[in-house]
Design a protein around this motif. Structure first.
Motif, mmCIF file in Angstrom:
data_model
loop_
_atom_site.group_PDB
_atom_site.id
_atom_site.type_symbol
_atom_site.label_atom_id
_atom_site.label_comp_id
_atom_site.label_asym_id
_atom_site.label_seq_id
_atom_site.Cartn_x
_atom_site.Cartn_y
_atom_site.Cartn_z
ATOM 1 N N UNK A 111 0.838 -1.203 0.000
ATOM 2 C CA UNK A 111 0.000 0.000 0.000
ATOM 3 C C UNK A 111 0.872 1.251 0.000
ATOM 4 N N UNK A 112 1.979 1.207 0.763
ATOM 5 C CA UNK A 112 2.883 2.358 0.803
ATOM 6 C C UNK A 112 3.519 2.576 -0.566
ATOM 7 N N UNK A 113 3.909 1.465 -1.234
ATOM 8 C CA UNK A 113 4.473 1.586 -2.580
ATOM 9 C C UNK A 113 3.457 2.215 -3.524
ATOM 10 N N UNK A 114 2.199 1.775 -3.398
ATOM 11 C CA UNK A 114 1.157 2.278 -4.280
ATOM 12 C C UNK A 114 0.969 3.781 -4.092
ATOM 13 N N UNK A 115 1.088 4.221 -2.834
ATOM 14 C CA UNK A 115 0.921 5.656 -2.557
ATOM 15 C C UNK A 115 2.235 6.406 -2.710
ATOM 16 N N UNK A 116 3.293 5.673 -3.095
ATOM 17 C CA UNK A 116 4.623 6.238 -3.272
ATOM 18 C C UNK A 116 5.114 6.947 -2.016
ATOM 19 N N UNK A 117 4.803 6.320 -0.870
ATOM 20 C CA UNK A 117 5.287 6.846 0.405
ATOM 21 C C UNK A 117 6.599 6.161 0.753
ATOM 22 N N UNK A 118 7.507 6.842 1.444
ATOM 23 C CA UNK A 118 8.737 6.181 1.870
ATOM 24 C C UNK A 118 8.442 5.149 2.957
ATOM 25 N N UNK A 119 9.180 4.039 2.944
ATOM 26 C CA UNK A 119 8.994 2.987 3.942
ATOM 27 C C UNK A 119 10.172 3.021 4.903
ATOM 28 N N UNK A 120 9.885 3.145 6.187
ATOM 29 C CA UNK A 120 10.961 3.198 7.183
ATOM 30 C C UNK A 120 11.014 1.945 8.038
ATOM 31 N N UNK A 121 9.839 1.262 8.166
ATOM 32 C CA UNK A 121 9.776 0.092 9.046
ATOM 33 C C UNK A 121 10.730 -0.992 8.544
ATOM 34 N N UNK A 122 11.649 -1.412 9.420
ATOM 35 C CA UNK A 122 12.673 -2.369 8.991
ATOM 36 C C UNK A 122 12.069 -3.706 8.582
ATOM 37 N N UNK A 123 11.051 -4.168 9.370
ATOM 38 C CA UNK A 123 10.442 -5.456 9.059
ATOM 39 C C UNK A 123 9.738 -5.391 7.711
ATOM 40 N N UNK A 124 9.057 -4.278 7.441
ATOM 41 C CA UNK A 124 8.382 -4.122 6.154
ATOM 42 C C UNK A 124 9.394 -4.199 5.017
ATOM 43 N N UNK A 125 10.517 -3.488 5.152
ATOM 44 C CA UNK A 125 11.558 -3.509 4.122
ATOM 45 C C UNK A 125 12.080 -4.926 3.919
ATOM 46 N N UNK A 126 12.272 -5.640 5.055
ATOM 47 C CA UNK A 126 12.799 -6.996 4.980
ATOM 48 C C UNK A 126 11.831 -7.920 4.244
ATOM 49 N N UNK A 127 10.534 -7.817 4.608
ATOM 50 C CA UNK A 127 9.525 -8.688 3.998
ATOM 51 C C UNK A 127 9.415 -8.407 2.510
ATOM 52 N N UNK A 128 9.387 -7.117 2.132
ATOM 53 C CA UNK A 128 9.253 -6.769 0.714
ATOM 54 C C UNK A 128 10.492 -7.213 -0.060
ATOM 55 N N UNK A 129 11.668 -7.028 0.543
ATOM 56 C CA UNK A 129 12.902 -7.444 -0.108
ATOM 57 C C UNK A 129 12.934 -8.946 -0.296
ATOM 58 N N UNK A 130 12.526 -9.674 0.754
ATOM 59 C CA UNK A 130 12.534 -11.137 0.707
ATOM 60 C C UNK A 130 11.622 -11.639 -0.409
ATOM 61 N N UNK A 131 10.480 -10.970 -0.608
ATOM 62 C CA UNK A 131 9.522 -11.420 -1.616
ATOM 63 C C UNK A 131 9.839 -10.847 -2.998
ATOM 64 N N UNK A 132 10.990 -10.154 -3.126
ATOM 65 C CA UNK A 132 11.397 -9.634 -4.429
ATOM 66 C C UNK A 132 10.547 -8.475 -4.916
ATOM 67 N N UNK A 133 9.978 -7.717 -4.009
ATOM 68 C CA UNK A 133 9.112 -6.612 -4.410
ATOM 69 C C UNK A 133 9.855 -5.275 -4.429
ATOM 70 N N UNK A 134 10.958 -5.192 -3.676
ATOM 71 C CA UNK A 134 11.806 -4.000 -3.752
ATOM 72 C C UNK A 134 13.261 -4.431 -3.916
ATOM 73 N N UNK A 135 14.072 -3.542 -4.486
ATOM 74 C CA UNK A 135 15.506 -3.794 -4.590
ATOM 75 C C UNK A 135 16.142 -3.399 -3.264
ATOM 76 N N UNK A 136 17.394 -3.848 -3.046
ATOM 77 C CA UNK A 136 18.058 -3.503 -1.781
ATOM 78 C C UNK A 136 18.074 -1.998 -1.514
ATOM 79 N N UNK A 137 18.067 -1.149 -2.551
ATOM 80 C CA UNK A 137 18.081 0.288 -2.298
ATOM 81 C C UNK A 137 16.676 0.840 -2.022
#
Lengths: 273, 404
Positions: free
Chosen positions: B310-336
């Motif tokens: 939802x944050x990606x859809x709204x183009x909001x920055x994501x700060x939550x570490x767990x959220x970043x980890x989960x999205x990265x693990x599922x291949x939805x965001x790049x490491x940056x």
């Protein structure tokens, strides 16, 4: 909707037959008093519930609605009163009664499955030792199917939603193949789909000539769902067909000041006599 | 270790074999019949009953000696213990039914008073000339040292009867434990069934006195049922697996205690039983602690997955570490932290589903369906493809989520 003559009503409300054994109604209660401690929960209540009719027991919280049902079934002891079931003493005719307790009265984390709960409705017939056979299971599955729960047969009961739990309880009552169905708040806290499913099943029972009695709390649905009402607040206030008895006057008498006039106006009531 | 294996395979001598078989039989009877105590949520009544056996043991000894018999006759002592246990049981039942005392208060009163009387009687017996070698204090924690063949026979017969009674009464007892109101309305005498259940427990307690003693018998009644409950959702399975768990604990516990001098049988059996319980508590597949932690973590990941999209859809920055980890693990965001193509596509889908729900709430008046919105349930699980297509007509064409 059933239109009864005022004469029949007068007979129902006025002259109490002396000998309860002469009443062949599915359920008749005379002079029932139950008390928790020194204060009567219901006092000297007379009630007659008819076959082929759906009756709502209506009254405010603490008016003794559930108490009346439980005392009639002997689940809780009564101080006085007689009960007749199809013209017989309770002990003789008990197997013709199916009871659906309040959903909240049991622990839903109990280790049992949906189908096993429904099979409990067969325990009286099967006895202690005989095995529950495939035929019993098929019968229980058919009863689950009537309430739309056949797909859930092997689920643990704690995984069900409130409405599904209520349907399982109704299904257990159906398994008994009784002639008189007593339900304690079957629509409390259930979803719209469950309410429709339950009403459909109860209407089917009524069409088969069974007697259906529900403790009910939603005044808005009384006229749509039920043929008869029984209004109670510790004492009997009125009983009879919805068309004749479900009046603003009787509701005021039952609920006192607890029911706002504006609320009563919204109900689909019979015009005051 | 060799001594333990010897004992396990009945090679540790006649007495040890007797104790092992007796403990297994007792464990089965206690586990199966105790299940109903657990299901009826009346576990502690058995503790009151067990403690109420002690005065009976003392009185039976005194009476038998006074009549000129051997005071140590096991059958006589057990008969005496059954009498006072029954009195204790009836007192608990009567107090909680007829007075304003709750059942736990009644249990506390009966347990302590009867145990106190029992201890006084044992002290009196110590002063009697025949009393010194009576070994009655063995009934407190169990003693297997002098177990005779006839003692094992008493346990075998009593245990078999208790299991048979459990089998016969299992349906009414299960019904009363699950839904006592319905049972009463169906014509079962709930009080009688409860008394039968407690009578069964009392019988098991009495035959177990010699082996595990009155203080620990409650563990043999309750722990196997609680352990079995971790593994199954069916009451019949709980009953019989509790029996098997009780039998295994009894047998293995007896073997361990036979493998070394001065290891008390009763407490060791309880410890074996407790070890099985602890294993189940942590590692049972559905109800265990480990399973619960894993379920919780998976659920949390689902929540963060959804929130991240939802944050990606709204183009909001994501700060939550767990959220970043989960999205990265599922291949939805790049490491940056920039969304991948898959991430953008899924974000667009999630955003569209949210709008579909909004439309559903406006056009669909069945609250039982729209009420199923919880942020996680896929809209496809609630509405048919046709209904979703209708919502899409209202929303208009899909829009893509811009990459940043």
């Amino acid at each position: 909707m059933d239109m009864r003559t005022p004469l029949a009503l007068a007979a129902n409300n006025g002259h109490i037959p002396r000998d309860i054994a002469k009443i062949d109604a599915p359920l008749a209660v005379r002079g029932m008093t139950v008390s928790y401690g020194e204060k009567p929960a219901i006092f000297s209540v007379d009630a007659t519930f008819e076959a082929g009719k759906m009756t709502a027991i209506i009254g405010p919280n603490g008016a003794g609605k559930s108490t009346l049902l439980k005392a009639a079934l002997g689940v809780i002891p009564s101080l006085s009163g007689e009960v007749s079931v199809f013209g017989n003493p309770l002990g003789v005719a008990r197997d013709r009664i199916a009871y659906v307790p309040q959903r909240a009265s049991v622990d839903w984390d109990f280790p049992t499955t949906v189908i096993d709960v429904v099979m409990m409705g067969l325990y009286r017939k099967t006895g202690l030792l005989s095995r529950l056979t495939g035929a019993h299971r098929a019968h229980a599955m058919a009863c689950l199917d009537r309430v739309g729960m056949a797909d859930f047969a092997d689920r643990q009961i704690g995984q069900l939603s409130g409405g599904q739990q209520q349907r399982v309880f109704l299904s257990r009552a159906l398994a008994q193949e009784a002639d008189l169905y007593l339900l304690d708040e079957p629509f409390a806290g259930v979803d719209a789909a469950t309410e429709r499913a339950i009403i459909d099943v109860l209407a089917g029972l009524k069409a088969d000539g069974k007697a259906v009695v529900c403790v009910h709390h939603d005044l808005a649905t009384v006229s749509r769902y039920f043929d008869n009402v029984f209004l109670i607040n510790v004492r009997r206030i009125a009983e009879g067909p919805v068309t004749a008895v479900f009046t603003p006057e009787n509701l005021h008498a039952t609920y006192g000041g607890r029911l706002a006039t504006s609320h009563i106006d919204q109900l689909d009531l019979v015009a005051g006599a | 270790m060799d001594a333990f294996l010897n004992a396990l395979f009945l090679g540790a001598g006649y007495n040890a074999a007797l104790v092992g078989i007796g403990a297994a039989l007792l464990g089965f009877a206690a586990g199966a019949s105790g299940t109903f105590l657990f299901l009826r949520k009346r576990a502690l009544v058995s503790d009151a009953v067990a403690h109420a056996t002690l005065p009976g043991v003392g009185l039976a000894f005194i009476v038998m000696v006074a009549l000129g018999f051997d005071g140590r006759s096991l059958v006589g002592l057990l008969a005496g213990s059954a009498v006072t246990a029954a009195i204790g049981l009836v007192l608990v039942e009567w107090m909680s039914r007829k007075t304003r005392l709750s059942e736990d208060a009644a249990i506390g009163a009966v347990l302590s008073v009867f145990f106190g009387i029992g201890i006084v009687l044992l002290t009196v017996i110590q002063t009697m000339s025949q009393g010194r070698q009576a070994g009655l204090e063995g009934f407190l924690l169990g003693s297997t040292a002098g177990m005779l063949f006839q003692d094992a026979v008493v346990i075998a017969i009593g245990g078999t009867l208790a299991v048979a009674a459990t089998f016969i009464l299992r349906r009414p007892m299960t019904l009363v434990a699950f839904d006592p109101e319905y049972a009463a309305a169906s014509g079962y005498d709930v009080r009688k069934i409860d008394l039968a259940m407690m009578g069964l427990v009392m019988a098991v307690t009495v035959i177990g006195l010699k082996l595990v003693g009155l203080i620990l018998i409650v563990a043999m009644l309750i722990i196997p049922a609680v352990t079995a409950r971790f593994w199954t959702e069916k009451s019949d399975t709980v009953i019989w697996s509790a029996g098997l768990l009780g039998a295994a604990s009894g047998y293995v516990g007896a073997a361990i205690s036979a493998s070394a001098p001065a290891l008390p049988t009763g407490p060791i059996i309880v410890l074996v039983s407790a070890a099985l319980f602890t294993l189940s508590l942590f590692f049972a597949p559905a109800r265990g602690v480990a399973a619960a932690v894993i379920r919780r973590q998976r659920f949390q990941a689902r929540v963060h997955h959804r929130q991240g999209l939802l944050a990606l859809a709204r183009q909001e920055p994501i700060h939550d570490k767990l959220t970043l980890k989960v999205l990265g693990r599922d291949g939805l965001i790049r490491p940056d932290g920039v969304a991948t193509d898959t991430g953008r596509a899924m974000a667009a889908k999630v955003a569209r589903d949210e709008r579909r729900w909004d439309v559903a709430r406006e056009v669909h008046h069945d609250v039982s369906l729209t009420g199923r919105y919880d942020g996680l349930t896929p809209i496809e699980d609630v509405f048919t493809p046709d209904e979703i297509a209708q919502f899409d007509v209202v929303i208009g064409k899909p829009t893509a989520v811009e990459g940043t």
